[in-house]
Design a protein around this motif. Structure first.
Motif, PDB file in Angstrom:
ATOM      1  N   LYS A   1     -11.427  -2.806  -6.805  1.00 16.84           N
ATOM      2  CA  LYS A   1     -11.548  -4.154  -6.443  1.00 16.84           C
ATOM      3  C   LYS A   1     -13.128  -4.403  -6.106  1.00 16.84           C
ATOM      4  CE  LYS A   1      -9.222  -5.106  -2.760  1.00 16.84           C
ATOM      5  NZ  LYS A   1      -8.764  -4.869  -1.409  1.00 16.84           N
TER       6      LYS A   1
ATOM      7  N   GLU B   1      -4.873  -6.934  -6.701  1.00 20.46           N
ATOM      8  CA  GLU B   1      -4.876  -5.263  -5.883  1.00 20.46           C
ATOM      9  C   GLU B   1      -3.354  -4.780  -6.462  1.00 20.46           C
ATOM     10  OE1 GLU B   1      -4.775  -3.351  -1.657  1.00 20.46           O
ATOM     11  OE2 GLU B   1      -5.689  -5.592  -1.690  1.00 20.46           O
ATOM     12  N   ALA B   2      -2.384  -5.586  -6.262  1.00 16.55           N
ATOM     13  CA  ALA B   2      -0.899  -4.934  -6.645  1.00 16.55           C
ATOM     14  C   ALA B   2      -1.018  -4.444  -7.961  1.00 16.55           C
ATOM     15  CB  ALA B   2       0.198  -6.069  -6.274  1.00 16.55           C
TER      16      ALA B   2
ATOM     17  N   ALA C   1      -1.212   4.116 -10.447  1.00  7.81           N
ATOM     18  CA  ALA C   1      -0.185   5.116 -10.052  1.00  7.81           C
ATOM     19  C   ALA C   1       0.574   5.089 -11.534  1.00  7.81           C
ATOM     20  CB  ALA C   1       0.768   4.288  -9.076  1.00  7.81           C
TER      21      ALA C   1
ATOM     22  N   SER D   1       0.993  -1.214  -0.037  1.00  9.24           N
ATOM     23  CA  SER D   1       0.032   0.028   0.089  1.00  9.24           C
ATOM     24  C   SER D   1       0.815   1.287  -0.006  1.00  9.24           C
ATOM     25  CB  SER D   1      -0.878   0.028   1.329  1.00  9.24           C
ATOM     26  OG  SER D   1      -1.445   1.216   1.481  1.00  9.24           O
ATOM     27  N   LEU D   2       0.529   2.238  -0.725  1.00 13.34           N
ATOM     28  CA  LEU D   2       1.118   3.318  -0.890  1.00 13.34           C
ATOM     29  C   LEU D   2       1.283   4.289   0.528  1.00 13.34           C
ATOM     30  CD1 LEU D   2       0.173   4.535  -4.429  1.00 13.34           C
ATOM     31  CD2 LEU D   2       2.385   3.484  -3.586  1.00 13.34           C
TER      32      LEU D   2
ATOM     33  N   VAL E   1      -7.982   2.324  -5.851  1.00 16.67           N
ATOM     34  CA  VAL E   1      -7.712   0.787  -5.816  1.00 16.67           C
ATOM     35  C   VAL E   1      -8.825  -0.021  -5.315  1.00 16.67           C
ATOM     36  CG1 VAL E   1      -6.347  -1.219  -5.375  1.00 16.67           C
ATOM     37  CG2 VAL E   1      -5.374   1.182  -6.509  1.00 16.67           C
TER      38      VAL E   1
ATOM     39  N   VAL F   1      -5.033   7.120  -4.439  1.00 16.04           N
ATOM     40  CA  VAL F   1      -4.657   6.018  -5.324  1.00 16.04           C
ATOM     41  C   VAL F   1      -5.290   4.929  -4.604  1.00 16.04           C
ATOM     42  CG1 VAL F   1      -2.763   4.585  -6.032  1.00 16.04           C
ATOM     43  CG2 VAL F   1      -2.949   7.044  -6.505  1.00 16.04           C
ATOM     44  N   GLU F   2      -4.931   4.705  -3.345  1.00 14.08           N
ATOM     45  CA  GLU F   2      -5.348   3.470  -2.649  1.00 14.08           C
ATOM     46  C   GLU F   2      -6.992   3.435  -2.529  1.00 14.08           C
ATOM     47  OE1 GLU F   2      -3.991   1.119  -1.492  1.00 14.08           O
ATOM     48  OE2 GLU F   2      -1.851   2.010  -2.139  1.00 14.08           O
TER      49      GLU F   2
ATOM     50  N   ARG G   1      -2.916  -1.311  -8.354  1.00 18.46           N
ATOM     51  CA  ARG G   1      -2.129  -0.162  -7.828  1.00 18.46           C
ATOM     52  C   ARG G   1      -1.147   0.413  -8.867  1.00 18.46           C
ATOM     53  NH1 ARG G   1      -0.773  -2.599  -3.498  1.00 18.46           N
ATOM     54  NH2 ARG G   1      -2.699  -1.957  -2.246  1.00 18.46           N
TER      55      ARG G   1
END
Length: 147
Positions: free
Chosen positions: A144, A90-91, A98, A36-37, A140, A136-137, A94
């Protein structure tokens, strides 16, 4: 079509919520951002708001989402995001939000969390990302939900 795409892209590049920061370094692993960022999960409701807001994500300018059919002006340039949660982890999502050129080298989708190595950036936005790490999170987390 070309004019509307250019306008949507320009809006993304000049979003009013740009965030000044040091050069952003992304810890990419196997074409994904596993961490996570922010160190915390995003909020899907806040992500939907960023997704829909024309001066933030402006995602509907290029993408379609059937569950958002009541919203106006869905784009047809980018792929439909229906089922995107089943196509990417999820990754991966992201990293796509980004800095999508890391995966899709020919995309016109802007990097929403990058602040250097960009071209044609208005002077007041140099050194700033379009979205914050938290935004961003949130996006995401919303993506999802699109199974």
């Amino acid at each position: 079509m070309r004019r509307s795409l250019a306008a949507a892209f320009a809006l993304c590049l000049s979003a009013g919520s740009a965030h000044a920061q040091e050069s952003i370094k992304l810890d990419v692993v196997n074409d994904a951002l596993p961490k996570s960022l922010t160190g915390a999960p995003g909020n899907p409701d806040a992500g939907k708001k960023v997704f829909l807001t024309r001066t933030l994500g402006n995602c509907l300018a290029c993408h379609q989402v059937t569950s958002l059919k009541s919203e106006e002006f869905h784009g047809e340039f980018g792929p439909s995001l229906d089922g995107v949660a089943g196509r990417y982890s999820e990754a991966q999502l992201r990293l796509i939000v980004a800095d999508p050129k890391r995966i899709f080298t020919d995309t016109v989708m802007p990097a929403f969390f990058k602040n250097d190595g960009l071209s044609r950036v208005r002077p007041e936005f140099v050194g700033k990302s379009i979205l914050s790490a938290a935004q961003v999170e949130d996006v995401v987390a919303y993506l999802k939900t699109l199974n």
